[in-house]
Motif scaffolding. Structure first.
Motif, short mmCIF file in Angstrom:
data_model
loop_
_atom_site.label_atom_id
_atom_site.label_comp_id
_atom_site.label_asym_id
_atom_site.label_seq_id
_atom_site.Cartn_x
_atom_site.Cartn_y
_atom_site.Cartn_z
N VAL A 137 3.64 27.22 -18.27
CA VAL A 137 4.83 26.55 -17.74
C VAL A 137 4.43 25.64 -16.59
CG1 VAL A 137 7.21 26.87 -16.97
CG2 VAL A 137 6.03 28.76 -18.07
N ILE A 138 5.03 24.45 -16.59
CA ILE A 138 4.82 23.50 -15.49
C ILE A 138 6.17 23.15 -14.88
CG2 ILE A 138 4.09 21.13 -14.93
CD1 ILE A 138 2.00 21.36 -17.15
N VAL A 139 6.22 23.13 -13.56
CA VAL A 139 7.39 22.59 -12.86
C VAL A 139 6.92 21.43 -11.98
CG1 VAL A 139 9.23 23.02 -11.19
CG2 VAL A 139 8.67 24.77 -12.89
N ASN A 140 7.48 20.27 -12.21
CA ASN A 140 7.19 19.11 -11.37
C ASN A 140 8.31 18.96 -10.35
OD1 ASN A 140 4.86 18.46 -12.82
ND2 ASN A 140 6.05 17.36 -14.36
N VAL A 141 7.94 18.74 -9.10
CA VAL A 141 8.95 18.66 -8.05
C VAL A 141 9.37 17.19 -7.88
CG1 VAL A 141 9.56 19.18 -5.67
CG2 VAL A 141 8.02 20.72 -6.94
N ALA A 142 10.53 16.87 -8.43
CA ALA A 142 11.09 15.52 -8.29
C ALA A 142 11.99 15.52 -7.06
CB ALA A 142 11.84 15.12 -9.56
N SER A 143 13.17 14.94 -7.16
CA SER A 143 14.08 14.86 -6.02
C SER A 143 15.42 14.33 -6.52
CB SER A 143 13.51 13.88 -4.98
OG SER A 143 14.47 13.58 -4.00
N THR A 144 16.48 14.64 -5.80
CA THR A 144 17.76 13.99 -6.12
C THR A 144 17.60 12.46 -6.01
OG1 THR A 144 18.42 14.40 -3.84
CG2 THR A 144 19.34 15.87 -5.51
N ALA A 145 16.63 12.02 -5.20
CA ALA A 145 16.38 10.58 -5.06
C ALA A 145 15.88 9.97 -6.37
CB ALA A 145 15.37 10.32 -3.95
N GLU B 6 0.84 -1.22 0.00
CA GLU B 6 0.00 0.00 0.00
C GLU B 6 0.87 1.26 0.00
OE1 GLU B 6 -0.10 -2.32 2.63
OE2 GLU B 6 -1.48 -3.51 1.42
N GLU B 7 1.97 1.19 0.74
CA GLU B 7 2.86 2.35 0.84
C GLU B 7 3.55 2.60 -0.51
OE1 GLU B 7 4.48 2.86 4.91
OE2 GLU B 7 6.37 3.04 3.82
N PHE B 8 3.99 1.51 -1.14
CA PHE B 8 4.62 1.61 -2.46
C PHE B 8 3.63 2.20 -3.47
CE2 PHE B 8 5.85 -0.10 -6.59
CZ PHE B 8 7.20 0.23 -6.64
N GLU B 9 2.41 1.64 -3.45
CA GLU B 9 1.40 2.10 -4.40
C GLU B 9 1.00 3.55 -4.16
OE1 GLU B 9 -1.44 -1.03 -3.85
OE2 GLU B 9 -0.16 -2.40 -4.98
N GLN B 10 0.98 3.95 -2.91
CA GLN B 10 0.62 5.34 -2.59
C GLN B 10 1.65 6.32 -3.15
OE1 GLN B 10 -2.08 6.46 -1.60
NE2 GLN B 10 -1.78 8.46 -0.67
N ALA B 11 2.91 5.96 -3.07
CA ALA B 11 3.97 6.82 -3.62
C ALA B 11 3.75 7.02 -5.12
CB ALA B 11 5.34 6.23 -3.35
N LEU B 12 3.46 5.92 -5.81
CA LEU B 12 3.23 6.02 -7.25
C LEU B 12 1.91 6.75 -7.55
CD1 LEU B 12 4.31 2.48 -8.52
CD2 LEU B 12 5.64 4.56 -8.50
N LEU C 98 13.92 3.40 0.32
CA LEU C 98 12.86 4.28 -0.21
C LEU C 98 12.37 3.79 -1.58
CD1 LEU C 98 14.30 7.85 0.65
CD2 LEU C 98 12.66 6.49 1.97
N ALA C 99 12.02 2.51 -1.66
CA ALA C 99 11.67 1.92 -2.97
C ALA C 99 10.58 2.72 -3.69
CB ALA C 99 11.23 0.46 -2.79
N GLY C 100 9.49 2.98 -2.99
CA GLY C 100 8.37 3.68 -3.63
C GLY C 100 8.74 5.10 -4.02
N TYR C 101 9.37 5.80 -3.10
CA TYR C 101 9.72 7.21 -3.33
C TYR C 101 10.69 7.34 -4.51
CZ TYR C 101 10.96 12.05 -2.15
OH TYR C 101 11.16 13.41 -2.18
N VAL C 102 11.73 6.50 -4.53
CA VAL C 102 12.74 6.57 -5.59
C VAL C 102 12.12 6.20 -6.94
CG1 VAL C 102 14.85 5.47 -6.47
CG2 VAL C 102 14.74 6.24 -4.09
N ALA C 103 11.35 5.11 -6.95
CA ALA C 103 10.72 4.67 -8.21
C ALA C 103 9.80 5.77 -8.73
CB ALA C 103 9.93 3.38 -7.99
N ALA C 104 9.05 6.39 -7.82
CA ALA C 104 8.09 7.42 -8.24
C ALA C 104 8.81 8.66 -8.76
CB ALA C 104 7.19 7.78 -7.06
N LYS C 105 9.86 9.09 -8.08
CA LYS C 105 10.55 10.31 -8.50
C LYS C 105 11.29 10.09 -9.82
CE LYS C 105 9.39 13.15 -5.16
NZ LYS C 105 8.45 14.26 -5.40
#
Ligand SMILES: NC(=O)c1ccc[n+]([C@@H]2O[C@H](COP(=O)([O-])OP(=O)(O)OC[C@H]3O[C@@H](n4cnc5c(N)ncnc54)[C@H](O)[C@@H]3O)[C@@H](O)[C@H]2O)c1
Length: 254
Positions: free
Chosen positions: A137-145, A106-112, A153-160
């Motif tokens: 103009v659009i800016v999407n906030v990703a991450s160095t991750a 659920e946590e992984f899916e929520q990140a995505l 941080l599987a979900g967070y990294v995959a999503a970013k």
């Protein structure tokens, strides 16, 4: 150069980078639509902007829902007549870092759901409105991750990482329509999450940053504003790293 007041929609505007970005655009004279799930905190940001003489409305919404993302852009147009800029900062990160096999699905899916599906749905509605307005103009906030992985941080990294690809596709799809789409990849920024993590955790993170400090939400907001301005008119499909040198490599001299 557009002379009328710019209309800016910010998701994830109830705190941190999103809230700072909304405040910065409002201070520069834009009309701002604040989107996040937390109604109370969203309204607190709206009141703060209004007290400083800015124009903002709060629109509580879950960006992973189709109808909500349609409605948020509809509200921007109903209230302010157009949409020029969108900053998609909403994201979900799990409760704590943990190895992949211990990460609840659920946590992984929520990140995505929030970062990938939510930004896709947001852009799906923002882009046609911008084309109607003559460009945007659009800016999407990703991450160095999203560029260099962090364990636990599987979900967070995959999503970013997916978000960066999504940004590039949107930039290519609408480059000829006058809609620029970029991402930013912040490194460690001093936000509530790091505040809650405590001084020891902040010090640990600070040591990993070549400039020996955390970034501020205002520094990120200023970079986003630059990306949305005329000075960045040739910038699209890019991911700009804001990380105090973190991804540049390993410093030799402390
Ligand atoms: N803080 C950092 O150091 C850092 C570093 C790199 C990237 N980022 C990214 O910057 C952005 C903002 O991070 P932050 O730490 O300032 O704030 P945060 O991550 O604490 O807040 C996220 C925001 O998104 C909203 N949100 C969450 N799920 C949502 C949903 N389903 N629908 C609508 N809104 C939703 C929250 O209400 C909140 O306003 C995030 O995308 C985050 O991943 C942060």
């Amino acid at each position: 150069m557009k002379s009328m007041t710019r209309v800016v929609l910010v998701t994830g505007a109830s705190r941190g980078i999103g809230a700072a970005t909304a405040r910065a655009f409002a201070a520069a004279g834009a009309s701002v639509v604040l989107v996040a799930r937390d109604e109370q905190r969203l309204d607190a940001v709206r009141k703060e902007i209004a007290a400083a003489g800015g124009a903002a409305i709060a629109f509580p919404a879950d960006v992973s829902e189709v109808a909500a993302t349609e409605a948020m852009v509809g509200r921007a147009i109903a209230e302010f007549g157009r949409l020029d800029v969108a900053v998609n900062a909403a994201a979900a990160h799990g409760s704590r870092p943990r190895p992949l096999a211990e990460t609840p699905p659920e946590e992984f899916e929520q990140a995505l759901a929030v970062t990938v599906r939510g930004t896709y749905l947001s852009m799906r509605n923002e882009i046609p409105a911008m084309i109607t307005a003559g460009g945007g103009v659009i800016v999407n906030v990703a991450s160095t991750a999203g560029l260099r992985s962090i364990s636990g941080l599987a979900g967070y990294v995959a999503a970013k990482r997916a978000l960066i690809g999504l940004t590039e596709v949107a930039a290519l799809d609408y480059a000829a329509d006058g809609v620029r789409v970029n991402a930013i990849a912040p490194g460690p920024i001093h936000t509530e999450q790091l505040e809650r993590a405590g001084a020891a955790a902040r010090e640990h993170v600070r040591r990993t940053v070549p400039v020996h400090r955390l970034g501020t939400v205002d520094e990120v907001a200023a970079t986003i504003r630059w990306m949305c301005g005329e000075d960045a008119a040739f910038v699209t499909g890019s991911t700009l790293v804001i990380d105090g040198g973190l991804l540049a490599g390993t410093p030799t001299f402390a």
